[in-house]
Design a protein around this motif. Structure first.
Motif, PDB file in Angstrom:
ATOM      1  N   PHE A 101     -44.332  88.086  63.234  1.00 28.52           N
ATOM      2  CA  PHE A 101     -44.840  86.963  64.423  1.00 28.52           C
ATOM      3  C   PHE A 101     -45.216  85.608  63.443  1.00 28.52           C
ATOM      4  CE2 PHE A 101     -45.754  90.809  66.343  1.00 28.52           C
ATOM      5  CZ  PHE A 101     -45.068  90.700  67.709  1.00 28.52           C
TER       6      PHE A 101
ATOM      7  N   SER B 256     -49.701  84.652  60.037  1.00 28.83           N
ATOM      8  CA  SER B 256     -48.545  85.272  60.743  1.00 28.83           C
ATOM      9  C   SER B 256     -48.815  86.895  60.665  1.00 28.83           C
ATOM     10  CB  SER B 256     -47.287  84.925  59.953  1.00 28.83           C
ATOM     11  OG  SER B 256     -47.794  84.935  58.613  1.00 28.83           O
TER      12      SER B 256
ATOM     13  N   GLY C 252     -53.536  80.735  63.408  1.00 24.89           N
ATOM     14  CA  GLY C 252     -52.333  80.395  62.731  1.00 24.89           C
ATOM     15  C   GLY C 252     -51.887  81.382  61.664  1.00 24.89           C
TER      16      GLY C 252
ATOM     17  N   LYS D 143     -48.512  74.886  70.034  1.00 21.81           N
ATOM     18  CA  LYS D 143     -48.062  75.984  68.909  1.00 21.81           C
ATOM     19  C   LYS D 143     -47.485  77.062  69.680  1.00 21.81           C
ATOM     20  CE  LYS D 143     -51.776  74.704  66.034  1.00 21.81           C
ATOM     21  NZ  LYS D 143     -53.185  75.086  65.719  1.00 21.81           N
ATOM     22  N   LEU D 144     -46.693  77.718  69.321  1.00 24.39           N
ATOM     23  CA  LEU D 144     -46.069  78.827  70.006  1.00 24.39           C
ATOM     24  C   LEU D 144     -45.586  80.060  68.928  1.00 24.39           C
ATOM     25  CD1 LEU D 144     -43.324  77.298  72.359  1.00 24.39           C
ATOM     26  CD2 LEU D 144     -45.207  78.527  73.048  1.00 24.39           C
ATOM     27  N   PRO D 145     -45.987  81.226  69.339  1.00 25.35           N
ATOM     28  CA  PRO D 145     -45.700  82.341  68.507  1.00 25.35           C
ATOM     29  C   PRO D 145     -44.440  82.734  68.675  1.00 25.35           C
ATOM     30  CG  PRO D 145     -47.061  83.094  70.332  1.00 25.35           C
ATOM     31  CD  PRO D 145     -46.665  81.673  70.540  1.00 25.35           C
TER      32      PRO D 145
ATOM     33  N   VAL E 252     -46.357  81.613  63.723  1.00 22.57           N
ATOM     34  CA  VAL E 252     -46.732  80.294  64.714  1.00 22.57           C
ATOM     35  C   VAL E 252     -46.160  79.050  64.476  1.00 22.57           C
ATOM     36  CG1 VAL E 252     -48.637  79.200  65.874  1.00 22.57           C
ATOM     37  CG2 VAL E 252     -49.033  81.459  65.229  1.00 22.57           C
TER      38      VAL E 252
ATOM     39  N   LEU F  63     -52.914  85.222  65.150  1.00 22.27           N
ATOM     40  CA  LEU F  63     -52.104  84.280  65.650  1.00 22.27           C
ATOM     41  C   LEU F  63     -53.080  82.984  66.095  1.00 22.27           C
ATOM     42  CD1 LEU F  63     -49.444  86.126  67.726  1.00 22.27           C
ATOM     43  CD2 LEU F  63     -49.064  85.190  65.479  1.00 22.27           C
TER      44      LEU F  63
END
Lengths: 91, 96
Positions: free
Chosen positions: A50, A41, A39, A75-77, A52, A36
């Motif tokens: 998951f 998945s 960047g 950025k958020l997961p 990002v 993550l």
């Protein structure tokens, strides 16, 4: 459930000692964090995935005071539960 | 954007390379980890992994929704969902 309980569950399920279950759990979580962080998945079939997401900078407001503040890009997961697990949870 | 995707296979390979378990048992160990997490979630228990994040079961009440394409109203029945909140450490790693 916390990490040490997860390690105990793994030791029991996999029939291995705790001292082996612990680095296995760390390797898995570490690899997921690394993925993550770069960047990438993650897709674990039967569990979920998951990704990002990237957000542009925007001007937000403090809802209490009304003062406007600049929110930097971030950025958020995000987690999407797998179909199989989603259906089982709703049974 | 990045197209790379981490899967069970990559996690099994990491366990095989770092810890010396055979490829087959490494794959089974990965399955055990996620199966254990799944069975706890099915018991509606939250999972807190400090370095990664928290999984919670959230109950959603029934509500009247709309099909966004047709505009028809419909009843959305009560359901449970899994929510994930990334830990502070993970959020910082992703943004650093």
């Amino acid at each position: 459930m916390n990490k040490s309980q997860l390690i105990e569950a793994l030791a029991e399920e996999g029939n291995i000692p705790l001292r082996e279950a612990s680095p296995i759990t760390d390797t898995i979580l570490g690899a997921m964090v690394e993925a993550l962080a770069s960047g990438d998945s993650i897709e674990i079939r039967g569990f979920g995935s998951f990704v990002v997401k990237e957000y542009d900078a925007y001007t937000g407001r403090n809802p209490k005071t009304g003062a406007s503040i600049k929110v930097p890009p971030k950025k958020l997961p995000f987690f999407k539960v797998g179909k199989d697990l989603k259906e089982k949870i709703n049974k | 954007m990045n197209d790379a995707n981490l899967t069970r296979k990559d996690l099994a390979r990491a366990i095989n390379e770092k810890l010396g378990f055979s490829k087959q048992s490494a794959g089974e160990l990965v399955d055990h980890v996620f199966d254990s997490m799944k069975s706890r979630l099915l018991e509606e228990e939250a999972i807190k992994l400090v370095q990664f994040g928290t999984f919670n079961i959230r109950k959603k009440n029934a509500r009247v929704g709309r099909n966004p394409r047709t505009g028809d109203t419909m009843e959305i029945c009560r359901r449970s969902m899994v929510s994930f909140k990334p830990s502070k450490g993970l959020r910082e790693r992703i943004n650093s």
